[in-house]
Design a protein around this motif. Structure first.
Motif, PDB file in Angstrom:
ATOM      1  N   VAL A 197     -13.700  31.842  -0.372  1.00 42.36           N
ATOM      2  CA  VAL A 197     -14.890  32.629  -0.021  1.00 42.36           C
ATOM      3  C   VAL A 197     -14.772  34.058  -0.543  1.00 42.36           C
ATOM      4  O   VAL A 197     -15.732  34.612  -1.106  1.00 42.36           O
ATOM      5  CB  VAL A 197     -15.111  32.620   1.506  1.00 42.36           C
ATOM      6  CG1 VAL A 197     -16.211  33.608   1.899  1.00 42.36           C
ATOM      7  CG2 VAL A 197     -15.478  31.218   1.974  1.00 42.36           C
ATOM      8  N   VAL A 198     -13.609  34.672  -0.384  1.00 39.85           N
ATOM      9  CA  VAL A 198     -13.429  36.059  -0.836  1.00 39.85           C
ATOM     10  C   VAL A 198     -13.512  36.149  -2.354  1.00 39.85           C
ATOM     11  O   VAL A 198     -14.188  37.042  -2.898  1.00 39.85           O
ATOM     12  CB  VAL A 198     -12.098  36.634  -0.325  1.00 39.85           C
ATOM     13  CG1 VAL A 198     -11.823  37.992  -0.962  1.00 39.85           C
ATOM     14  CG2 VAL A 198     -12.132  36.775   1.192  1.00 39.85           C
ATOM     15  N   LEU A 199     -12.860  35.247  -3.075  1.00 37.95           N
ATOM     16  CA  LEU A 199     -12.932  35.266  -4.535  1.00 37.95           C
ATOM     17  C   LEU A 199     -14.363  35.052  -5.020  1.00 37.95           C
ATOM     18  O   LEU A 199     -14.813  35.714  -5.962  1.00 37.95           O
ATOM     19  CB  LEU A 199     -12.005  34.202  -5.133  1.00 37.95           C
ATOM     20  CG  LEU A 199     -10.512  34.511  -5.127  1.00 37.95           C
ATOM     21  CD1 LEU A 199      -9.725  33.338  -5.696  1.00 37.95           C
ATOM     22  CD2 LEU A 199     -10.202  35.786  -5.919  1.00 37.95           C
ATOM     23  N   THR A 200     -15.072  34.132  -4.379  1.00 36.99           N
ATOM     24  CA  THR A 200     -16.472  33.904  -4.749  1.00 36.99           C
ATOM     25  C   THR A 200     -17.285  35.171  -4.576  1.00 36.99           C
ATOM     26  O   THR A 200     -18.085  35.543  -5.443  1.00 36.99           O
ATOM     27  CB  THR A 200     -17.072  32.769  -3.898  1.00 36.99           C
ATOM     28  OG1 THR A 200     -16.361  31.552  -4.155  1.00 36.99           O
ATOM     29  CG2 THR A 200     -18.536  32.560  -4.238  1.00 36.99           C
ATOM     30  N   ASN A 201     -17.087  35.861  -3.457  1.00 37.01           N
ATOM     31  CA  ASN A 201     -17.872  37.077  -3.218  1.00 37.01           C
ATOM     32  C   ASN A 201     -17.443  38.226  -4.115  1.00 37.01           C
ATOM     33  O   ASN A 201     -18.275  39.066  -4.487  1.00 37.01           O
ATOM     34  CB  ASN A 201     -17.798  37.470  -1.744  1.00 37.01           C
ATOM     35  CG  ASN A 201     -18.929  36.870  -0.944  1.00 37.01           C
ATOM     36  OD1 ASN A 201     -20.003  37.456  -0.855  1.00 37.01           O
ATOM     37  ND2 ASN A 201     -18.703  35.689  -0.379  1.00 37.01           N
ATOM     38  N   ILE A 202     -16.179  38.288  -4.480  1.00 35.18           N
ATOM     39  CA  ILE A 202     -15.764  39.295  -5.468  1.00 35.18           C
ATOM     40  C   ILE A 202     -16.476  39.041  -6.792  1.00 35.18           C
ATOM     41  O   ILE A 202     -16.960  39.978  -7.446  1.00 35.18           O
ATOM     42  CB  ILE A 202     -14.232  39.277  -5.651  1.00 35.18           C
ATOM     43  CG1 ILE A 202     -13.529  39.795  -4.402  1.00 35.18           C
ATOM     44  CG2 ILE A 202     -13.829  40.129  -6.866  1.00 35.18           C
ATOM     45  CD1 ILE A 202     -12.013  39.673  -4.453  1.00 35.18           C
ATOM     46  N   TYR A 203     -16.553  37.769  -7.177  1.00 42.78           N
ATOM     47  CA  TYR A 203     -17.240  37.426  -8.425  1.00 42.78           C
ATOM     48  C   TYR A 203     -18.725  37.792  -8.344  1.00 42.78           C
ATOM     49  O   TYR A 203     -19.282  38.363  -9.298  1.00 42.78           O
ATOM     50  CB  TYR A 203     -17.097  35.941  -8.722  1.00 42.78           C
ATOM     51  CG  TYR A 203     -17.841  35.531  -9.980  1.00 42.78           C
ATOM     52  CD1 TYR A 203     -17.250  35.666 -11.231  1.00 42.78           C
ATOM     53  CD2 TYR A 203     -19.137  35.047  -9.905  1.00 42.78           C
ATOM     54  CE1 TYR A 203     -17.939  35.327 -12.384  1.00 42.78           C
ATOM     55  CE2 TYR A 203     -19.839  34.710 -11.056  1.00 42.78           C
ATOM     56  CZ  TYR A 203     -19.228  34.841 -12.280  1.00 42.78           C
ATOM     57  OH  TYR A 203     -19.935  34.517 -13.419  1.00 42.78           O
ATOM     58  N   VAL A 204     -19.372  37.472  -7.230  1.00 39.70           N
ATOM     59  CA  VAL A 204     -20.796  37.786  -7.087  1.00 39.70           C
ATOM     60  C   VAL A 204     -21.017  39.300  -7.083  1.00 39.70           C
ATOM     61  O   VAL A 204     -21.958  39.805  -7.710  1.00 39.70           O
ATOM     62  CB  VAL A 204     -21.368  37.146  -5.811  1.00 39.70           C
ATOM     63  CG1 VAL A 204     -22.811  37.601  -5.575  1.00 39.70           C
ATOM     64  CG2 VAL A 204     -21.319  35.618  -5.907  1.00 39.70           C
ATOM     65  N   PHE A 205     -20.146  40.036  -6.391  1.00 33.91           N
ATOM     66  CA  PHE A 205     -20.252  41.497  -6.406  1.00 33.91           C
ATOM     67  C   PHE A 205     -20.078  42.029  -7.823  1.00 33.91           C
ATOM     68  O   PHE A 205     -20.807  42.932  -8.256  1.00 33.91           O
ATOM     69  CB  PHE A 205     -19.201  42.104  -5.481  1.00 33.91           C
ATOM     70  CG  PHE A 205     -19.132  43.608  -5.537  1.00 33.91           C
ATOM     71  CD1 PHE A 205     -20.186  44.378  -5.094  1.00 33.91           C
ATOM     72  CD2 PHE A 205     -18.019  44.247  -6.063  1.00 33.91           C
ATOM     73  CE1 PHE A 205     -20.134  45.767  -5.156  1.00 33.91           C
ATOM     74  CE2 PHE A 205     -17.959  45.629  -6.130  1.00 33.91           C
ATOM     75  CZ  PHE A 205     -19.023  46.395  -5.672  1.00 33.91           C
ATOM     76  N   LYS A 206     -19.122  41.454  -8.550  1.00 30.35           N
ATOM     77  CA  LYS A 206     -18.929  41.821  -9.960  1.00 30.35           C
ATOM     78  C   LYS A 206     -20.204  41.590 -10.750  1.00 30.35           C
ATOM     79  O   LYS A 206     -20.597  42.410 -11.580  1.00 30.35           O
ATOM     80  CB  LYS A 206     -17.780  40.998 -10.538  1.00 30.35           C
ATOM     81  CG  LYS A 206     -17.427  41.269 -11.994  1.00 30.35           C
ATOM     82  CD  LYS A 206     -18.232  40.500 -13.027  1.00 30.35           C
ATOM     83  CE  LYS A 206     -18.226  39.011 -12.855  1.00 30.35           C
ATOM     84  NZ  LYS A 206     -18.988  38.331 -13.963  1.00 30.35           N
ATOM     85  N   PHE A 207     -20.869  40.482 -10.477  1.00 28.16           N
ATOM     86  CA  PHE A 207     -22.130  40.180 -11.174  1.00 28.16           C
ATOM     87  C   PHE A 207     -23.156  41.279 -10.937  1.00 28.16           C
ATOM     88  O   PHE A 207     -23.815  41.748 -11.875  1.00 28.16           O
ATOM     89  CB  PHE A 207     -22.683  38.835 -10.708  1.00 28.16           C
ATOM     90  CG  PHE A 207     -24.083  38.575 -11.197  1.00 28.16           C
ATOM     91  CD1 PHE A 207     -24.298  38.013 -12.449  1.00 28.16           C
ATOM     92  CD2 PHE A 207     -25.180  38.908 -10.422  1.00 28.16           C
ATOM     93  CE1 PHE A 207     -25.585  37.802 -12.918  1.00 28.16           C
ATOM     94  CE2 PHE A 207     -26.477  38.690 -10.880  1.00 28.16           C
ATOM     95  CZ  PHE A 207     -26.673  38.134 -12.136  1.00 28.16           C
ATOM     96  N   PHE A 208     -23.309  41.694  -9.682  1.00 31.34           N
ATOM     97  CA  PHE A 208     -24.330  42.705  -9.390  1.00 31.34           C
ATOM     98  C   PHE A 208     -23.950  44.081  -9.924  1.00 31.34           C
ATOM     99  O   PHE A 208     -24.837  44.879 -10.263  1.00 31.34           O
ATOM    100  CB  PHE A 208     -24.632  42.733  -7.898  1.00 31.34           C
ATOM    101  CG  PHE A 208     -25.444  41.546  -7.448  1.00 31.34           C
ATOM    102  CD1 PHE A 208     -26.717  41.342  -7.947  1.00 31.34           C
ATOM    103  CD2 PHE A 208     -24.925  40.626  -6.557  1.00 31.34           C
ATOM    104  CE1 PHE A 208     -27.468  40.241  -7.564  1.00 31.34           C
ATOM    105  CE2 PHE A 208     -25.662  39.527  -6.161  1.00 31.34           C
ATOM    106  CZ  PHE A 208     -26.953  39.325  -6.673  1.00 31.34           C
ATOM    107  N   LEU A 209     -22.655  44.371 -10.022  1.00 37.19           N
ATOM    108  CA  LEU A 209     -22.243  45.598 -10.703  1.00 37.19           C
ATOM    109  C   LEU A 209     -22.720  45.602 -12.155  1.00 37.19           C
ATOM    110  O   LEU A 209     -23.029  46.645 -12.731  1.00 37.19           O
ATOM    111  CB  LEU A 209     -20.719  45.729 -10.674  1.00 37.19           C
ATOM    112  CG  LEU A 209     -20.057  46.327  -9.445  1.00 37.19           C
ATOM    113  CD1 LEU A 209     -18.548  46.309  -9.619  1.00 37.19           C
ATOM    114  CD2 LEU A 209     -20.542  47.755  -9.190  1.00 37.19           C
ATOM    115  N   TRP A 210     -22.765  44.418 -12.734  1.00 37.58           N
ATOM    116  CA  TRP A 210     -23.068  44.244 -14.148  1.00 37.58           C
ATOM    117  C   TRP A 210     -24.485  43.697 -14.371  1.00 37.58           C
ATOM    118  O   TRP A 210     -24.845  43.317 -15.461  1.00 37.58           O
ATOM    119  CB  TRP A 210     -22.021  43.274 -14.736  1.00 37.58           C
ATOM    120  CG  TRP A 210     -22.307  42.744 -16.095  1.00 37.58           C
ATOM    121  CD1 TRP A 210     -22.171  43.385 -17.294  1.00 37.58           C
ATOM    122  CD2 TRP A 210     -22.780  41.421 -16.421  1.00 37.58           C
ATOM    123  NE1 TRP A 210     -22.522  42.555 -18.331  1.00 37.58           N
ATOM    124  CE2 TRP A 210     -22.904  41.347 -17.825  1.00 37.58           C
ATOM    125  CE3 TRP A 210     -23.115  40.307 -15.655  1.00 37.58           C
ATOM    126  CZ2 TRP A 210     -23.346  40.193 -18.478  1.00 37.58           C
ATOM    127  CZ3 TRP A 210     -23.547  39.163 -16.294  1.00 37.58           C
ATOM    128  CH2 TRP A 210     -23.659  39.117 -17.698  1.00 37.58           C
TER     129      TRP A 210
END
Length: 467
Positions: A266-279
């Motif tokens: 769950v944490v890795l998935t949300n880090i990836y999604v947060f990364k997406f919104f940064l970009w």
């Protein structure tokens, strides 16, 4: 103050839109064919579209059955269906529709639409389209991500809704999303025919393929509400952030604790999604937005396929509360974060390079690049900078490698007893390989000799000396 930017081209008149419903495959120029999906043979194109239209919606329900009813066991699922006497009970056991599930979707969709419009954000001018238009977006992805998470946890804390019920109603939600997704695609097809938002629209000559691929590149409701930004970013990616949280809470409710395997995924998935919104502004320049039209392929995919397939590793873990040893858990988590970081660094490097017109240093040095010229549908000559340094000098699509590896690491906590949690990793690999080949074909058509020169200097697609 906001910069003065060109908005989407004025809507074409209904009569002219209908009159222009002819196959774009009649023209071989990049500005005419880009984004229409006519690059492949008509027969295979139509058959492929029909196959996906008929197979993918029921597949999402079958996938739900494997993970929820059969605890991730394909063998159990196949054994059940191999006996004909089980067919009727199986069909009766499948989810139908419920007001509760439909309400969750309606509330989430309306909330995401509201904050997409209401939350402040800087204006971002998208890339020049094949017809010479430049869409303008509100770049508020990071803000919307945190607003969504805060709203989620407040709603849970004050018992406005129980996130665990999302797991219980997930099959019904997929049914509702399938219906809504197909209705939306029909609306988008007709809108592109009769009320397009820009000149980047039209028919391929086949209603079937138009429905599958889309008839508009940038469909909007009014001037401000971009439909692809909503389906792709707010429903698809934001849903990918929230659904794993719901599944994690279901495990907590069922077992009284959260396993470290679930927490890592769950944490890795949300880090990836947060990364997406940064970009997110970089995403506005990718094939999904700037090349692929808004049809079943993209919009249904983000509304139904993403919540069904992309969340499947976490869905599996609900009934498999695996607790990993500290060294194993730390290694998986650390490697997952590293892969997500490299993927972000590569995308961010190119975004900054483009934003500064090649003036920003890449890995501490002046970047090497090719100034490529091309023509738009309006006959205007434009230029693009093709980066040859940094991550983009390693291979043309090297950034896909850490993305695939990242998906492996947020699936790996499920270990290897079952194969189905890795379906997403396999699918993503196929998707990104296909996208890389399509992107190469698009760039070759767009840039011509400049792309040939670029390929000579960066000869590998993914991994140097291998592929």
């Amino acid at each position: 103050s906001r910069p003065k930017t060109k908005t989407l081209a004025k809507k074409t008149k209904t009569s002219s839109a209908v009159a222009k419903r002819k196959s774009t495959s009649e023209s071989a120029s990049w500005s005419e064919t880009a984004g229409t999906g006519v690059e492949s043979s008509g027969v295979f194109r139509a058959l492929g579209a029909l196959l996906l239209l008929l197979s993918t919606p029921p597949f999402t329900i079958a996938l739900w059955s494997i993970f929820v009813q059969h605890k991730g066991s394909v063998a159990s699922f196949v054994t059940l269906l191999s006996d004909q006497k089980n067919w009727t009970p199986f069909l009766q056991s499948l989810p139908t529709l419920s007001w509760e599930a439909t309400g969750y979707i309606a509330a989430f969709g309306a909330f995401e639409a509201l904050i997409q419009l209401a939350v402040p954000g800087k204006a971002f001018v998208g890339p020049i389209s094949p017809k010479g238009n430049r869409p303008v977006y509100k770049a508020n992805g990071v803000q919307c991500y945190f607003v969504t998470l805060v709203a989620f946890f407040l709603a849970w804390k004050y018992s406005i809704f129980n996130p665990a019920r999302v797991y219980d109603q997930f099959g019904e939600m997929l049914n509702a999303l399938n219906i809504f997704g197909n209705v939306l695609c029909l609306f988008l097809t007709l809108k592109g025919y009769y009320f397009p938002s820009s000149t980047d629209s039209g028919s391929t000559g086949s209603f079937l393929f138009d429905y599958f691929w889309g008839t508009e590149l940038y469909p909007r409701i009014g001037k401000s509400f971009d439909i692809k930004q909503w389906t792709n970013c707010r429903m698809g990616l934001m849903g990918w952030s929230v659904l794993p949280l719901c599944f994690m809470i279901k495990q907590l409710e069922t077992t009284g604790q959260i396993s470290n395997s679930m927490l890592i995924s769950v944490v890795l998935t949300n880090i990836y999604v947060f990364k997406f919104f940064l970009w997110e502004t970089g995403y506005f320049c990718t094939m999904d937005i700037a090349h692929d039209r808004a049809g079943f392929y993209i919009c249904w995919g983000c509304l139904v396929w993403v919540p069904s397939v992309y969340t499947s590793p976490v869905l599996h873990l609900v009934q498999h509360p695996i607790n990993l040893s500290l060294p194993v858990a730390s290694t998986i988590f650390g490697l997952g974060v590293l892969c997500i970081y490299i993927n972000w660094a590569a995308d961010e490097q190119r975004k900054i390079f483009r934003a500064t017109s090649g003036k920003a240093k890449v890995w501490g040095k002046k970047p090497k690049f090719i100034t490529a010229r091309y023509k738009t549908g309006k006959g205007e000559t434009k230029t693009s900078l093709l980066l040859l340094s940094g991550w983009w000098g390693i291979a043309r699509h090297f950034h896909y490698v850490p993305e695939i590896l990242g998906s492996f690491f947020w699936t790996a906590p499920a270990l290897f007893t079952y194969v189905m949690p890795y379906f997403y990793v396999i699918f993503l690999t196929i998707l990104l390989f296909d996208r890389a080949f399509r992107d190469d074909a698009r760039c070759a058509a767009k840039y011509g000799k400049y792309w040939d020169d670029y390929k000579k200097q960066v000869p590998y697609k993914f991994i140097p000396y291998i592929l």
